[in-house]
Design a protein around this motif. Structure first.
Motif, mmCIF file in Angstrom:
data_model
loop_
_atom_site.group_PDB
_atom_site.id
_atom_site.type_symbol
_atom_site.label_atom_id
_atom_site.label_comp_id
_atom_site.label_asym_id
_atom_site.label_seq_id
_atom_site.Cartn_x
_atom_site.Cartn_y
_atom_site.Cartn_z
ATOM 1 N N ALA A 19 0.703 -1.201 0.197
ATOM 2 C CA ALA A 19 0.030 -0.117 0.063
ATOM 3 C C ALA A 19 0.746 1.233 -0.061
ATOM 4 C CB ALA A 19 -0.816 0.020 1.143
ATOM 5 N N LEU A 20 1.957 1.203 0.693
ATOM 6 C CA LEU A 20 2.966 2.264 0.809
ATOM 7 C C LEU A 20 3.543 2.560 -0.729
ATOM 8 C CD1 LEU A 20 4.130 4.540 2.542
ATOM 9 C CD2 LEU A 20 5.610 2.807 3.151
ATOM 10 N N LEU A 21 3.866 1.566 -1.267
ATOM 11 C CA LEU A 21 4.807 1.535 -2.529
ATOM 12 C C LEU A 21 3.528 2.080 -3.497
ATOM 13 C CD1 LEU A 21 6.648 -1.704 -2.677
ATOM 14 C CD2 LEU A 21 7.693 0.862 -2.668
ATOM 15 N N LEU A 22 2.367 1.660 -3.239
ATOM 16 C CA LEU A 22 1.331 2.066 -4.305
ATOM 17 C C LEU A 22 0.960 3.752 -4.308
ATOM 18 C CD1 LEU A 22 -1.271 -0.718 -4.580
ATOM 19 C CD2 LEU A 22 0.038 0.390 -6.409
ATOM 20 N N ALA A 23 1.018 4.222 -3.091
ATOM 21 C CA ALA A 23 0.558 5.475 -2.694
ATOM 22 C C ALA A 23 1.835 6.360 -3.124
ATOM 23 C CB ALA A 23 0.515 5.825 -1.132
ATOM 24 N N LEU A 24 2.936 6.016 -2.876
ATOM 25 C CA LEU A 24 4.348 6.505 -3.215
ATOM 26 C C LEU A 24 4.311 6.660 -5.054
ATOM 27 C CD1 LEU A 24 7.156 5.364 -0.924
ATOM 28 C CD2 LEU A 24 5.912 7.693 -1.201
ATOM 29 N N PHE A 25 3.785 5.324 -5.601
ATOM 30 C CA PHE A 25 3.767 5.608 -7.003
ATOM 31 C C PHE A 25 2.840 6.668 -7.627
ATOM 32 C CE2 PHE A 25 1.463 3.830 -10.979
ATOM 33 C CZ PHE A 25 2.564 4.273 -11.749
ATOM 34 N N PHE A 26 1.562 6.784 -7.103
ATOM 35 C CA PHE A 26 0.518 7.538 -7.758
ATOM 36 C C PHE A 26 0.904 9.062 -7.141
ATOM 37 C CE2 PHE A 26 -1.956 3.763 -7.999
ATOM 38 C CZ PHE A 26 -2.133 3.678 -9.327
ATOM 39 N N THR A 27 1.332 9.360 -6.079
ATOM 40 C CA THR A 27 1.626 10.694 -5.487
ATOM 41 C C THR A 27 2.852 11.079 -6.414
ATOM 42 O OG1 THR A 27 1.321 10.102 -3.178
ATOM 43 C CG2 THR A 27 3.024 11.921 -3.809
#
Length: 124
Positions: free
Chosen positions: A21-29
């Motif tokens: 979830a953290l990686l996805l959040a960083l990607f979309f940010t």
């Protein structure tokens, strides 16, 4: 560090889920920031059409709805002018059987008028 070991030993699935979830959040940010910086650059606003551009790119550049730009390119009954790849102006002109320079000239003349006819804030 001991807390991470504890989480890994006792809550492995939750730790993996949190990391994903953290990686996805960083990607979309990152994507959001990249697009915000790109479109806030004045050089990308009101760009004159070029053969590599897509109707969506022009719509963003001119702050118009995509449907408006698409309507400028083809009559409403012409569907799926381009079946392969991204619908660049070059591919659209080829599908319509006309020179890309003519299509670009027509679009360059029509975009400012379309902008004035569209109420402010109606784009994307």
């Amino acid at each position: 560090m001991s807390k991470l070991r504890y989480l890994w030993a006792h809550h492995r699935v939750a730790a993996i889920g949190f990391a994903l979830a953290l990686l996805l959040a960083l990607f979309f940010t990152g994507r959001l920031m990249n697009r915000a910086v790109y479109w806030s650059d004045p050089a990308h606003r009101d760009q004159m059409p070029e053969a590599w551009m897509t109707p969506r790119y022009l719509a963003r550049s001119w702050d118009l709805p995509v449907e408006t730009v698409t309507a400028l390119l083809a009559p409403p009954d012409a569907r799926d002018l381009v079946t392969e790849g991204r619908p660049t102006l070059e591919r659209i002109a080829k599908a319509k059987g006309r020179p890309v320079a003519d299509l670009i000239a027509d679009l360059a003349a029509a975009l400012p008028a379309a902008r004035q006819a569209t109420p402010a804030g109606d784009g994307q």
